[in-house]
Motif scaffolding. Structure first.
Motif, PDB file in Angstrom:
ATOM      1  N   SER A  51       0.827  -1.211   0.000  1.00 57.50           N
ATOM      2  CA  SER A  51       0.000   0.000   0.000  1.00 57.50           C
ATOM      3  C   SER A  51       0.857   1.254   0.000  1.00 57.50           C
ATOM      4  N   TYR A  54       2.528   1.238  -3.855  1.00 58.22           N
ATOM      5  CA  TYR A  54       1.655   1.260  -5.031  1.00 58.22           C
ATOM      6  C   TYR A  54       0.426   2.150  -4.873  1.00 58.22           C
ATOM      7  N   ILE A  55      -0.134   2.213  -3.684  1.00 59.63           N
ATOM      8  CA  ILE A  55      -1.365   2.996  -3.514  1.00 59.63           C
ATOM      9  C   ILE A  55      -1.053   4.434  -3.115  1.00 59.63           C
ATOM     10  N   GLY A  58       2.340   5.671  -5.221  1.00 62.19           N
ATOM     11  CA  GLY A  58       2.178   5.485  -6.667  1.00 62.19           C
ATOM     12  C   GLY A  58       0.922   6.150  -7.204  1.00 62.19           C
ATOM     13  N   SER A  59      -0.230   5.694  -6.733  1.00 65.02           N
ATOM     14  CA  SER A  59      -1.495   6.185  -7.293  1.00 65.02           C
ATOM     15  C   SER A  59      -1.898   7.544  -6.736  1.00 65.02           C
ATOM     16  N   LEU A  60      -1.757   7.729  -5.435  1.00 64.91           N
ATOM     17  CA  LEU A  60      -2.241   8.957  -4.806  1.00 64.91           C
ATOM     18  C   LEU A  60      -1.171  10.050  -4.712  1.00 64.91           C
ATOM     19  N   GLN A  61       0.049   9.759  -5.098  1.00 65.54           N
ATOM     20  CA  GLN A  61       1.155  10.727  -5.127  1.00 65.54           C
ATOM     21  C   GLN A  61       1.366  11.423  -3.778  1.00 65.54           C
ATOM     22  N   SER A  67       2.802   8.671   3.383  1.00 68.59           N
ATOM     23  CA  SER A  67       2.562   7.284   2.977  1.00 68.59           C
ATOM     24  C   SER A  67       2.947   6.306   4.082  1.00 68.59           C
TER      25      SER A  67
END
Length: 103
Positions: A51, A54-55, A58-61, A67
């Motif tokens: 998470s 990648y989440i 990665g996805s939510l910057q 993070s």
């Protein structure tokens, strides 16, 4: 000594109770415990890093420090889910075996 009633010592002795039927339930309980132990170690750690990378990054910057925080929350939630599942399975494992014996 004449006044004491003599009791018979010749009652049938059946021996020690046979607990061999419980071997399968013991093995089943140990398999359940081993499964949830492995799940408790791997799932939160795997979800933490997955998470985070990648989440959240990665996805939510999100930033690195944000993070870390949110990935830790995901890992803690995973621990609680695994514990709840273990309690549920352990609770139902004993009751289903008891139901089978009473039928």
């Amino acid at each position: 000594m004449e006044g004491y009633a003599k009791t018979s010592l010749s009652t049938t002795y059946t021996g020690a109770p046979d607990f061999r039927g419980n071997d399968s339930s013991l093995v089943s309980a140990l398999k359940t415990l081993l499964f949830f132990t492995i799940l408790m170690v791997t799932l939160p750690i795997g979800l933490y890093f997955a998470s985070k990378a990648y989440i959240f990054e990665g996805s939510l910057q999100m930033s690195n420090s944000d993070s870390y925080f949110y990935a830790a929350i995901v890992a803690v939630l995973a621990v609680h889910v695994v514990l709840a599942l273990f309690v549920y399975v352990a609770w139902n494992e004993g009751s289903t075996k008891d139901k089978g014996k009473h039928d």
